[in-house]
Motif scaffolding. Structure first.
Motif, PDB file in Angstrom:
ATOM      1  N   SER A   1       0.832  -1.198   0.000  1.00  0.00           N
ATOM      2  CA  SER A   1       0.000   0.000   0.000  1.00  0.00           C
ATOM      3  C   SER A   1       0.867   1.249   0.000  1.00  0.00           C
ATOM      4  O   SER A   1       0.549   2.251  -0.657  1.00  0.00           O
ATOM      5  CB  SER A   1      -0.929   0.004   1.222  1.00  0.00           C
ATOM      6  OG  SER A   1      -1.828  -1.094   1.175  1.00  0.00           O
ATOM      7  N   CYS A   2       1.964   1.185   0.726  1.00  0.00           N
ATOM      8  CA  CYS A   2       2.916   2.300   0.734  1.00  0.00           C
ATOM      9  C   CYS A   2       3.497   2.514  -0.665  1.00  0.00           C
ATOM     10  O   CYS A   2       3.647   3.647  -1.121  1.00  0.00           O
ATOM     11  CB  CYS A   2       4.027   1.986   1.734  1.00  0.00           C
ATOM     12  SG  CYS A   2       5.056   3.377   2.184  1.00  0.00           S
ATOM     13  N   VAL A   3       3.799   1.426  -1.365  1.00  0.00           N
ATOM     14  CA  VAL A   3       4.344   1.513  -2.721  1.00  0.00           C
ATOM     15  C   VAL A   3       3.335   2.161  -3.665  1.00  0.00           C
ATOM     16  O   VAL A   3       3.687   3.044  -4.466  1.00  0.00           O
ATOM     17  CB  VAL A   3       4.737   0.111  -3.226  1.00  0.00           C
ATOM     18  CG1 VAL A   3       5.031   0.137  -4.728  1.00  0.00           C
ATOM     19  CG2 VAL A   3       5.940  -0.410  -2.457  1.00  0.00           C
ATOM     20  N   VAL A   4       2.076   1.750  -3.582  1.00  0.00           N
ATOM     21  CA  VAL A   4       1.047   2.273  -4.482  1.00  0.00           C
ATOM     22  C   VAL A   4       0.875   3.775  -4.318  1.00  0.00           C
ATOM     23  O   VAL A   4       0.582   4.493  -5.284  1.00  0.00           O
ATOM     24  CB  VAL A   4      -0.287   1.535  -4.235  1.00  0.00           C
ATOM     25  CG1 VAL A   4      -1.456   2.278  -4.850  1.00  0.00           C
ATOM     26  CG2 VAL A   4      -0.212   0.138  -4.832  1.00  0.00           C
ATOM     27  N   MET A   5       1.079   4.292  -3.116  1.00  0.00           N
ATOM     28  CA  MET A   5       0.913   5.723  -2.893  1.00  0.00           C
ATOM     29  C   MET A   5       1.904   6.555  -3.693  1.00  0.00           C
ATOM     30  O   MET A   5       1.667   7.741  -3.933  1.00  0.00           O
ATOM     31  CB  MET A   5       1.049   6.052  -1.410  1.00  0.00           C
ATOM     32  CG  MET A   5      -0.211   5.801  -0.612  1.00  0.00           C
ATOM     33  SD  MET A   5      -1.690   6.624  -1.257  1.00  0.00           S
ATOM     34  CE  MET A   5      -1.269   8.344  -1.000  1.00  0.00           C
TER      35      MET A   5
END
Length: 410
Positions: free
Chosen positions: A224-228
């Protein structure tokens, strides 16, 4: 690994899945549909942006704070009952938001709406394992991932149309028909689907394989951090480095949610046929590869140099979501699935919040400027490379975490 023969889905399972998908769509729309109305709300209430932004923050904070308690309540009182309560609360709060005479009233309504959405987020995933045959759980998870991505993509677009035609109050009237449909469909789930099971204790001793739970939650947070990175850095890169106008930026940004929506259902079927572990590893590899290309692509590659690796990365994310959610919930004790589902929602939200701050800070550091809006294309591109280099490392870290968790539970 041989493929698995998939069992047919009974009609009651189709109704159950339709209800869960509608609930998932409702929560995804609720998260994004109001954002586009912030300027109009500032004008309508004569309030500065710092106050109006609480229309968004109140919702997100309520979801993040209450998603785990909502899962626990579902395990104790019955998941179907608590999910129905969450849908009803969401709908009532939407109506109060549409009628809001002041900004404070609207913020309170949005916080209440977020409380209802916490129940939707926690219990839709928890009910999947009981609503469909075991051999179809991956496909169901993929469908919910598709619906969530569609809701995320549709929210700003639908909100923009409603705002232009009917005004800001329509942003909060719009979810009411969908909430009514969700109530009817979820109400058709059999009572035993999500009936309360006496808890052994109130503690969070959730899984027999605790390392598997911790690993799955860590993977959810990291990806989820990557997608941000795409949501925070993407608009600045497309405008400042590639020189796109607002309309083209919107089209390019929509590619991510659209790909996630298209890949979600096939990803779930792959999980059913090939197993969650194999699909999860493939998804993490695709995410890392896409981020690496974004970190290395020269400006001369133009828009395709951004969009194509974005497609690879978001397709990988859809694979990871379907596989990781399936694996984590499959390992959960039946009486704890609501809490585990709540933990998955919490880890995702925390990853999004952390990613927004972290990726933004690294982007600014890499660009070497305080205001990317007035930076040169080369400076913006340098910030983008720094952010996606970090995203690559986080995707690789998720792979190592997954491997360590599998070793620990072997």
């Amino acid at each position: 690994m041989p493929t698995t023969t998939l069992a047919p889905v009974a009609s009651h399972s189709r109704f159950a899945l339709a209800g869960l998908a509608t609930a998932m769509l409702l929560s995804a729309l609720g998260a994004g549909i109001a954002n586009v109305g912030l300027p109009a709300l500032a004008h309508a209430f004569g309030a500065p942006f710092q106050q109006v932004q609480w229309v968004v923050l109140a919702y997100l904070l309520a979801v993040t704070a209450l998603v785990l308690p909502a899962g626990w309540l579902g395990d104790r009182w019955g998941r179907r009952s608590v999910l129905l309560g969450g849908i009803a609360l969401f709908g009532v709060a939407s109506g109060f938001g549409a009628l809001a005479p002041s900004l404070g009233w609207l913020v309170a309504a949005r916080a209440t709406q977020g409380a209802g959405a916490a129940g939707l987020m926690a219990l839709t995933l928890a009910l999947v394992a009981q609503a469909v045959p075991r051999t179809r759980v991956g496909s169901a998870m993929g469908l919910l991932g598709t619906v969530s991505a569609l809701g995320t993509a549709m929210g700003p677009a639908l909100g923009g149309v409603l705002l232009a035609v009917f005004g800001w109050r329509a942003l909060f009237w719009a979810p009411l028909p969908l909430a009514a449909v969700a109530l009817v469909l979820v109400g058709r789930l059999p009572v035993e689907c999500g009936a309360a099971v006496p808890a052994r204790s109130a503690s969070l001793g959730l899984l027999r394989g605790a390392s598997g739970l911790a690993g799955g939650l860590a993977v959810s947070l990291l990806v989820s951090c990557v997608v941000m990175a795409t949501l925070v850095v993407g608009p600045f890169h497309l405008a400042g480095a590639l020189g796109l106008d607002a309309a083209r930026i919107g089209v390019a940004m929509a590619c991510g949610p659209l790909v996630a929506a298209l890949v979600g259902l096939p990803a779930g079927r792959l999980v059913d046929q090939w197993g969650a572990g194999r699909v999860l590893r493939a998804g993490l590899a695709a995410m890392a590869a896409g981020c690496a290309v974004l970190a290395l692509a020269p400006l001369a590659w133009g828009v395709l140099g951004y969009v194509l690796p974005l497609v690879l990365m978001t397709a990988g994310y859809a694979l990871v979501q379907a596989a990781n959610n399936t694996a984590v919930l499959a390992g959960a004790a039946a009486e704890r699935r609501g809490q585990v589902s709540g933990l998955l929602g919490l880890s995702r939200n925390l990853g999004l919040v952390a990613g927004a701050s972290l990726m933004g800070a690294v982007f600014l550091l890499g660009s070497g400027v305080a205001d990317p809006a007035v930076a040169s294309p080369q400076a913006v591109a340098a910030g983008t490379r720094a952010a996606f280099a970090l995203a690559t490392l986080l995707a690789l870290a998720a792979g190592f975490v997954n491997r360590a968790a599998r070793t620990g539970t072997a």
